[in-house]
Motif scaffolding. Structure first.
Motif, PDB file in Angstrom:
ATOM      1  N   VAL A  79      54.067  72.684  56.089  1.00 14.07           N
ATOM      2  CA  VAL A  79      53.227  71.516  55.800  1.00 14.07           C
ATOM      3  C   VAL A  79      52.175  71.874  54.758  1.00 14.07           C
ATOM      4  O   VAL A  79      51.924  71.108  53.815  1.00 14.07           O
ATOM      5  N   THR A  80      51.565  73.034  54.900  1.00 18.98           N
ATOM      6  CA  THR A  80      50.552  73.460  53.935  1.00 18.98           C
ATOM      7  C   THR A  80      51.137  73.534  52.529  1.00 18.98           C
ATOM      8  O   THR A  80      50.538  73.038  51.560  1.00 18.98           O
ATOM      9  N   THR A  81      52.312  74.133  52.426  1.00 25.90           N
ATOM     10  CA  THR A  81      52.976  74.242  51.120  1.00 25.90           C
ATOM     11  C   THR A  81      53.343  72.870  50.575  1.00 25.90           C
ATOM     12  O   THR A  81      53.101  72.558  49.401  1.00 25.90           O
ATOM     13  N   ALA A  82      53.938  72.039  51.433  1.00 24.33           N
ATOM     14  CA  ALA A  82      54.382  70.714  51.002  1.00 24.33           C
ATOM     15  C   ALA A  82      53.209  69.859  50.538  1.00 24.33           C
ATOM     16  O   ALA A  82      53.277  69.192  49.499  1.00 24.33           O
ATOM     17  N   ALA A  83      52.118  69.869  51.299  1.00 25.95           N
ATOM     18  CA  ALA A  83      50.967  69.040  50.954  1.00 25.95           C
ATOM     19  C   ALA A  83      50.320  69.491  49.657  1.00 25.95           C
ATOM     20  O   ALA A  83      49.894  68.670  48.831  1.00 25.95           O
ATOM     21  N   ALA A  84      50.232  70.817  49.444  1.00 27.52           N
ATOM     22  CA  ALA A  84      49.645  71.332  48.197  1.00 27.52           C
ATOM     23  C   ALA A  84      50.506  70.963  47.000  1.00 27.52           C
ATOM     24  O   ALA A  84      49.993  70.536  45.950  1.00 27.52           O
ATOM     25  N   ASN A  85      51.823  71.100  47.146  1.00 34.71           N
ATOM     26  CA  ASN A  85      52.726  70.721  46.050  1.00 34.71           C
ATOM     27  C   ASN A  85      52.670  69.226  45.777  1.00 34.71           C
ATOM     28  O   ASN A  85      52.716  68.780  44.624  1.00 34.71           O
ATOM     29  N   ALA A  86      52.581  68.444  46.841  1.00 34.64           N
ATOM     30  CA  ALA A  86      52.497  66.995  46.672  1.00 34.64           C
ATOM     31  C   ALA A  86      51.218  66.603  45.937  1.00 34.64           C
ATOM     32  O   ALA A  86      51.225  65.724  45.066  1.00 34.64           O
ATOM     33  N   ALA A  87      50.119  67.247  46.300  1.00 33.78           N
ATOM     34  CA  ALA A  87      48.851  66.943  45.634  1.00 33.78           C
ATOM     35  C   ALA A  87      48.903  67.272  44.144  1.00 33.78           C
ATOM     36  O   ALA A  87      48.356  66.538  43.314  1.00 33.78           O
ATOM     37  N   ASP A  88      49.567  68.363  43.801  1.00 31.81           N
ATOM     38  CA  ASP A  88      49.709  68.730  42.389  1.00 31.81           C
ATOM     39  C   ASP A  88      50.551  67.708  41.627  1.00 31.81           C
ATOM     40  O   ASP A  88      50.211  67.304  40.512  1.00 31.81           O
ATOM     41  N   ALA A  89      51.674  67.291  42.250  1.00 32.98           N
ATOM     42  CA  ALA A  89      52.586  66.358  41.578  1.00 32.98           C
ATOM     43  C   ALA A  89      51.982  64.959  41.467  1.00 32.98           C
ATOM     44  O   ALA A  89      52.291  64.211  40.532  1.00 32.98           O
ATOM     45  N   GLN A  90      51.133  64.605  42.407  1.00 32.73           N
ATOM     46  CA  GLN A  90      50.621  63.229  42.476  1.00 32.73           C
ATOM     47  C   GLN A  90      49.793  62.836  41.259  1.00 32.73           C
ATOM     48  O   GLN A  90      49.812  61.671  40.843  1.00 32.73           O
ATOM     49  N   LYS A  91      49.089  63.769  40.681  1.00 29.75           N
ATOM     50  CA  LYS A  91      48.180  63.424  39.582  1.00 29.75           C
ATOM     51  C   LYS A  91      48.933  62.819  38.402  1.00 29.75           C
ATOM     52  O   LYS A  91      48.532  61.792  37.839  1.00 29.75           O
ATOM     53  N   ALA A  92      50.024  63.449  38.023  1.00 32.33           N
ATOM     54  CA  ALA A  92      50.802  62.918  36.900  1.00 32.33           C
ATOM     55  C   ALA A  92      51.486  61.607  37.268  1.00 32.33           C
ATOM     56  O   ALA A  92      51.609  60.694  36.441  1.00 32.33           O
ATOM     57  N   TRP A  93      51.919  61.502  38.524  1.00 31.46           N
ATOM     58  CA  TRP A  93      52.589  60.277  38.980  1.00 31.46           C
ATOM     59  C   TRP A  93      51.642  59.086  38.944  1.00 31.46           C
ATOM     60  O   TRP A  93      52.010  57.989  38.524  1.00 31.46           O
TER      61      TRP A  93
END
Length: 497
Positions: A59-73
């Motif tokens: 979950v920690t990994t997934a949430a951090a990756n999601a937060a990174d990807a979200q900005k461009a989206w």
């Protein structure tokens, strides 16, 4: 692993070679720290696949990756985001037969319900496709010489926790609008139905062109759900499930000062007034109580019938229950499939047995063969009988008489739940007036309580949840965005010190 789905040997959209025993992190199918578990077909007990299981570190990994990807989206032009949602809807329609096969076998849904779930799932995506271009703010009056407005902005990362019973609808109704509004999503489906509740959605959005990192799949148990609520990168939790679990989610979310949208249990009342057509009311009642083995939050649990037609209603509802076929929906023409597992079946039977011991009269059902529970009718249930006052989540109809509207209102409101309400009467306006006296998030006059459309707000009051937080543009925007106040001055303001 051997699968016997009802489709050809052509390449399968849900080919297990890619995802078997894996979770989905940052655009790749990877092993979860919790290993993997079998997908069990409740109708036969057979293993029909394997799904990966995540742990808190995933979950920690997934949430951090999601937060990174979200900005461009979030910065992606709205027609691009809308296009992804439209393609996702079209893919659900294109692959409906294969997804339905999985849903029937994995969930135990009859084909008609599986087809309805696919229809609503596609409509959820089509409705969500209109959100990126929806007005996301408003101009505000100001007493200062400035431009003042409110802007709706994405929350960032949304955590979606969905249940086993209707996993397609109850997952995608949060996933689709959250993505459309510029968020990333971390999805935790129930491990028992993680193929149509999780794997399918990942595959749909993969093929639809959703950039990597925006949809993470972390199938798991309570430890995974707790990690999602606690993770600082996940700002909103959309939870659908039992009231007991929802209370725990809400309490933990409060600790971390994040919003939790909770769609919880129900024990819906179905009022049949003296002027109702009994045959039509029984048709509605059987659907409302027995569809999907009663494993729907909106299921009719409590039938309140005017004393003048009570005996006829009970007799006809019991006959209808006895006429319904129960069996394997993947191989036979049946009305009801299996209960999801033995624990749930045993809970249903305990409630029925305890209610009979308390004085309820068994008019139909009350028996089971394996996970196949017969549709059950209990008449003259004491108001404190377990099957009357608790959410059963099984095919059980408890029927009680009333003599006046005031008595009907009193009985209907003696519950902690407030999800859906049905009233049958020859005078629809009278029904609406009666409904105003009974707290409920959803009301259907001259219909049963189990209804769902993608463009309508959905939610309950009391122990049924925190109100309408999903469905319809306004509810979705409110659920998955934050409000920012912005002002602009032509020249800097001047202050007295």
């Amino acid at each position: 692993m051997t699968l016997t789905m009802n489709h050809t040997d052509a390449p399968r959209f849900l080919d297990p070679v890619a995802w078997s025993g894996r979770i989905y992190i940052d655009g790749a199918w990877v092993s979860g720290s919790g290993g993997h578990i079998p997908v069990i077909e409740p109708a036969t007990g057979a293993e029909i696949g394997r799904v990966g299981i995540a742990g808190p570190t995933d979950v920690t990994t997934a949430a951090a990756n999601a937060a990174d990807a979200q900005k461009a989206w979030a910065a992606t032009p709205h027609p691009v985001r809308a296009g992804v949602l439209r393609r996702a809807a079209a893919l659900l329609e294109q692959h409906a037969a294969e997804i339905m096969d999985w849903n029937v076998r994995e969930v135990g849904a009859v084909p008609a319900l599986a087809g309805f779930a696919l229809h609503v799932g596609a409509q959820e995506c089509y409705e969500a496709a209109a959100l990126p271009s929806h007005p996301l703010g408003q101009m505000l009056s100001s007493e200062e010489p400035r431009l003042s407005f409110a802007q709706r902005v994405p929350v960032g990362v949304v955590g979606v926790i969905s249940p086993f019973n209707v996993p397609i609808i109850l997952g995608i109704r949060a996933v689709a609008p959250a993505l459309a509004l510029g968020n990333a999503v971390v999805l935790k489906p129930d491990p028992r139905t993680a193929v149509t509740g999780g794997v399918m959605m990942v595959r749909i959005f993969e093929e639809a062109g959703l950039p990597a990192g925006l949809l993470q799949l972390v199938t798991g148990g309570a430890d995974v759900g707790e990690a999602m609520v606690a993770d600082p990168n996940i700002r909103v939790i959309a939870f659908t499930g039992s009231t007991r679990a929802g209370r725990a989610v809400g309490e933990l979310a409060g600790k971390y000062l994040k919003r939790a949208h909770l769609e919880l249990g129900g024990n819906s009342a179905f009022l049949v007034l003296a002027d109702a057509d009994v045959d039509k009311a029984v048709n509605l009642a059987a659907w409302g109580s027995f569809l999907h083995q009663g494993q729907i939050c909106m299921t009719v649990g409590r039938h309140l019938v005017h004393e003048s037609i009570f005996d006829e209603y009970v007799e006809k509802l019991a006959a209808k229950a006895d006429s319904l076929a129960v069996g394997n929906p993947a191989t036979d023409q049946v009305h009801l499939g299996p209960i999801i597992d033995e624990n749930q079946r045993d809970r249903v039977h305990r409630l029925v047995t305890a209610s009979i011991e308390a004085g309820a009269q068994l008019k139909a059902g009350g028996t089971y063969d394996g996970l196949f529970y017969r549709p059950t009718v209990l008449a003259n249930s004491p108001l404190d009988a377990p099957a009357f006052c608790e959410e059963v989540f099984g095919p059980v109809a408890s029927v009680v008489p009333f003599s006046t509207d005031d008595e009907a209102v009193r009985i209907a409101t003696t519950t902690e739940y407030g999800l859906s309400l049905g009233i049958v009467t020859a005078d629809a306006l009278r029904g609406l007036e009666l409904a105003q006296r009974i707290p409920s998030g959803i009301v259907h006059i001259n219909d049963q309580t189990v209804n769902d459309e993608a463009n309508t707000p959905f939610g309950g009051v009391g122990s049924s949840g925190t109100g309408s937080r999903q469905g319809g543009a306004e509810a979705n925007i409110d659920a998955f965005t934050e409000t920012r106040w912005i002002t602009l001055r032509r020249v800097p303001g001047a202050y007295p010190f």
